[in-house]
Design a protein around this motif. Structure first.
Motif, PDB file in Angstrom:
ATOM      1  N   ALA A  17       0.796  -1.267   0.026  1.00 45.68           N
ATOM      2  CA  ALA A  17      -0.228  -0.053   0.095  1.00 45.68           C
ATOM      3  C   ALA A  17       0.961   1.248   0.023  1.00 45.68           C
ATOM      4  N   ARG A  18       0.410   2.404  -0.551  1.00 49.98           N
ATOM      5  CA  ARG A  18       1.267   3.511  -0.758  1.00 49.98           C
ATOM      6  C   ARG A  18       0.342   4.726  -0.317  1.00 49.98           C
ATOM      7  N   TRP A  19       0.894   5.788   0.456  1.00 50.22           N
ATOM      8  CA  TRP A  19       0.177   6.854   0.535  1.00 50.22           C
ATOM      9  C   TRP A  19       0.935   8.007   0.293  1.00 50.22           C
ATOM     10  N   LEU A  20       0.519   9.115   0.038  1.00 47.34           N
ATOM     11  CA  LEU A  20       0.954  10.604  -0.482  1.00 47.34           C
ATOM     12  C   LEU A  20       0.406  11.553   0.585  1.00 47.34           C
ATOM     13  N   LYS A  21       1.207  12.623   1.140  1.00 46.03           N
ATOM     14  CA  LYS A  21       0.594  13.407   2.071  1.00 46.03           C
ATOM     15  C   LYS A  21       0.990  14.552   0.878  1.00 46.03           C
ATOM     16  N   LEU A  22      -0.216  15.333   0.717  1.00 45.93           N
ATOM     17  CA  LEU A  22      -0.279  16.480  -0.404  1.00 45.93           C
ATOM     18  C   LEU A  22      -0.420  17.736   0.273  1.00 45.93           C
ATOM     19  N   GLY A  23       0.173  18.596  -0.484  1.00 44.45           N
ATOM     20  CA  GLY A  23      -0.037  19.956   0.293  1.00 44.45           C
ATOM     21  C   GLY A  23      -1.337  20.684  -0.171  1.00 44.45           C
ATOM     22  N   PRO A  24      -1.553  21.906   0.171  1.00 36.01           N
ATOM     23  CA  PRO A  24      -2.970  22.603  -0.498  1.00 36.01           C
ATOM     24  C   PRO A  24      -2.914  22.875  -1.835  1.00 36.01           C
ATOM     25  N   GLY A  25      -1.758  22.981  -2.343  1.00 36.20           N
ATOM     26  CA  GLY A  25      -1.677  23.015  -3.953  1.00 36.20           C
ATOM     27  C   GLY A  25      -1.444  21.789  -4.574  1.00 36.20           C
ATOM     28  N   GLY A  26      -1.628  20.606  -3.891  1.00 40.29           N
ATOM     29  CA  GLY A  26      -1.350  19.398  -4.649  1.00 40.29           C
ATOM     30  C   GLY A  26       0.069  18.859  -4.675  1.00 40.29           C
ATOM     31  N   GLU A  27       0.798  19.543  -4.149  1.00 42.59           N
ATOM     32  CA  GLU A  27       2.315  19.159  -4.256  1.00 42.59           C
ATOM     33  C   GLU A  27       2.654  18.238  -3.185  1.00 42.59           C
ATOM     34  N   VAL A  28       3.565  17.273  -3.520  1.00 42.02           N
ATOM     35  CA  VAL A  28       3.878  15.977  -2.564  1.00 42.02           C
ATOM     36  C   VAL A  28       4.592  16.583  -1.374  1.00 42.02           C
ATOM     37  N   LEU A  29       4.211  16.242  -0.263  1.00 47.55           N
ATOM     38  CA  LEU A  29       4.999  16.864   1.128  1.00 47.55           C
ATOM     39  C   LEU A  29       5.787  15.341   1.505  1.00 47.55           C
ATOM     40  N   ALA A  30       5.153  14.373   1.539  1.00 47.11           N
ATOM     41  CA  ALA A  30       5.901  13.022   2.123  1.00 47.11           C
ATOM     42  C   ALA A  30       5.003  11.992   1.303  1.00 47.11           C
ATOM     43  N   PHE A  31       5.814  10.740   1.504  1.00 45.86           N
ATOM     44  CA  PHE A  31       5.202   9.434   0.895  1.00 45.86           C
ATOM     45  C   PHE A  31       5.527   8.252   1.988  1.00 45.86           C
ATOM     46  N   CYS A  32       4.897   7.277   2.033  1.00 47.87           N
ATOM     47  CA  CYS A  32       5.172   6.252   2.693  1.00 47.87           C
ATOM     48  C   CYS A  32       4.314   4.844   2.004  1.00 47.87           C
ATOM     49  N   SER A  33       4.886   3.662   2.527  1.00 49.33           N
ATOM     50  CA  SER A  33       4.371   2.504   2.096  1.00 49.33           C
ATOM     51  C   SER A  33       4.480   1.257   3.364  1.00 49.33           C
ATOM     52  N   ALA A  34       3.727   0.396   3.044  1.00 46.03           N
ATOM     53  CA  ALA A  34       3.609  -0.750   4.013  1.00 46.03           C
ATOM     54  C   ALA A  34       2.951  -2.144   3.444  1.00 46.03           C
ATOM     55  N   ALA A  35       3.101  -3.184   3.876  1.00 44.21           N
ATOM     56  CA  ALA A  35       2.554  -4.423   3.371  1.00 44.21           C
ATOM     57  C   ALA A  35       2.328  -5.492   4.554  1.00 44.21           C
ATOM     58  N   MET A  36       1.373  -6.198   4.704  1.00 44.98           N
ATOM     59  CA  MET A  36       1.228  -7.259   5.537  1.00 44.98           C
ATOM     60  C   MET A  36       2.285  -8.424   5.086  1.00 44.98           C
ATOM     61  N   SER A  37       2.924  -8.698   6.024  1.00 44.03           N
ATOM     62  CA  SER A  37       4.032  -9.788   5.856  1.00 44.03           C
ATOM     63  C   SER A  37       3.373 -10.999   5.083  1.00 44.03           C
ATOM     64  N   LEU A  38       3.866 -11.508   4.100  1.00 44.97           N
ATOM     65  CA  LEU A  38       3.564 -12.774   3.606  1.00 44.97           C
ATOM     66  C   LEU A  38       3.758 -14.069   4.313  1.00 44.97           C
ATOM     67  N   ARG A  39       4.892 -13.704   5.246  1.00 43.37           N
ATOM     68  CA  ARG A  39       5.375 -14.958   6.060  1.00 43.37           C
ATOM     69  C   ARG A  39       5.339 -14.589   7.509  1.00 43.37           C
ATOM     70  N   PRO A  40       4.230 -14.111   8.391  1.00 44.88           N
ATOM     71  CA  PRO A  40       4.347 -13.916   9.514  1.00 44.88           C
ATOM     72  C   PRO A  40       5.135 -14.766  10.515  1.00 44.88           C
ATOM     73  N   GLU A  41       5.093 -16.079  10.292  1.00 39.78           N
ATOM     74  CA  GLU A  41       5.680 -17.129  11.067  1.00 39.78           C
ATOM     75  C   GLU A  41       7.311 -16.896  11.212  1.00 39.78           C
ATOM     76  N   VAL A  42       7.840 -16.354  10.227  1.00 37.18           N
ATOM     77  CA  VAL A  42       9.193 -15.740  10.501  1.00 37.18           C
ATOM     78  C   VAL A  42       9.535 -15.159  11.345  1.00 37.18           C
ATOM     79  N   HIS A  43       8.606 -14.079  11.686  1.00 37.55           N
ATOM     80  CA  HIS A  43       8.813 -13.145  13.033  1.00 37.55           C
ATOM     81  C   HIS A  43       8.216 -13.695  14.253  1.00 37.55           C
ATOM     82  N   ASP A  44       7.460 -14.781  14.365  1.00 36.21           N
ATOM     83  CA  ASP A  44       7.030 -15.559  15.398  1.00 36.21           C
ATOM     84  C   ASP A  44       6.558 -14.560  16.543  1.00 36.21           C
TER      85      ASP A  44
END
Length: 144
Positions: free
Chosen positions: A32-59
Motif C-alpha cells: 500500500a502507498r500513501w501520499l501527503k499532499l499540500g494545499p496546492g497538490g504538491e507532494v510533502l511526504a510518502f510512505c508504504s507498507a504491506a502485511m507480511s507474507l510470512r508472519p511465522e518468520v517473525h514469531d
C-alpha cells in the motif's frame, strides 16, 4: 492535508521515492502507498507498507505489517511528517489485524531512528534478518 492511499503506479509517489531514495528499488506493487499532499497538490511526504507474507518468520503470534518506505521532501523536513507517516501506517496495520509492525533503517539514518523511537518503536534483533545488510531492525507491538 491528509494522507491518501494511491495506486502503486502513481507517478507522484514514484517521483518522490526516487528523489529521496535515488537508485533504490521501489517496494513491490502489493505494498500500500500513501501520499501527503499540500494545499496546492504538491507532494510533502510518502510512505508504504504491506502485511507480511510470512508472519511465522517473525514469531510474533499473529499477522505482522512491514513498513517498507517513508520519505519527506527535503524542503518539508522537520515538520513531523515522518511521525505522521508512522501513525497512518500503524492505523492501517491495526485495521488489518496486525499484532505488530516491523521495519528497518540504514545504520546511518539517525532521523528515522529518532522518529521511530519517539513513536514507541524499539530496536530488536529478528530471528531472521530480512534485509541482507547490516541494517537496524525495529518493532512495535500493536495489540497485546
Amino acid at each position: 492535508m491528509t494522507w491518501r492511499i494511491v495506486d502503486p503506479e502513481d507517478p507522484r509517489w514514484a517521483a518522490a521515492h526516487d528523489l529521496c531514495f535515488p537508485g533504490v528499488e521501489r517496494p513491490p506493487a502489493r505494498h500500500a502507498r500513501w501520499l501527503k499532499l499540500g494545499p496546492g497538490g504538491e507532494v510533502l511526504a510518502f510512505c508504504s507498507a504491506a502485511m507480511s507474507l510470512r508472519p511465522e518468520v517473525h514469531d510474533l503470534g499473529g499477522p505482522v505489517c512491514y513498513f517498507s518506505r517513508a520519505g519527506v521532501m527535503p524542503d518539508r523536513r522537520g515538520l513531523g511528517l515522518q511521525r505522521s507517516a508512522i501513525r497512518v501506517r500503524e492505523r492501517w496495520a491495526r485495521a488489518r489485524g496486525a499484532v505488530a509492525a516491523i521495519t528497518d533503517t540504514a545504520p546511518h539514518n539517525a532521523r528515522s531512528a529518532r522518529n521511530l523511537a519517539a513513536s514507541g518503536w524499539r530496536e530488536y534483533a529478528p530471528a531472521q534478518a530480512w534485509s541482507g545488510r547490516p541494517w537496524r531492525y525495529w518493532i512495535k507491538r500493536l495489540r497485546k
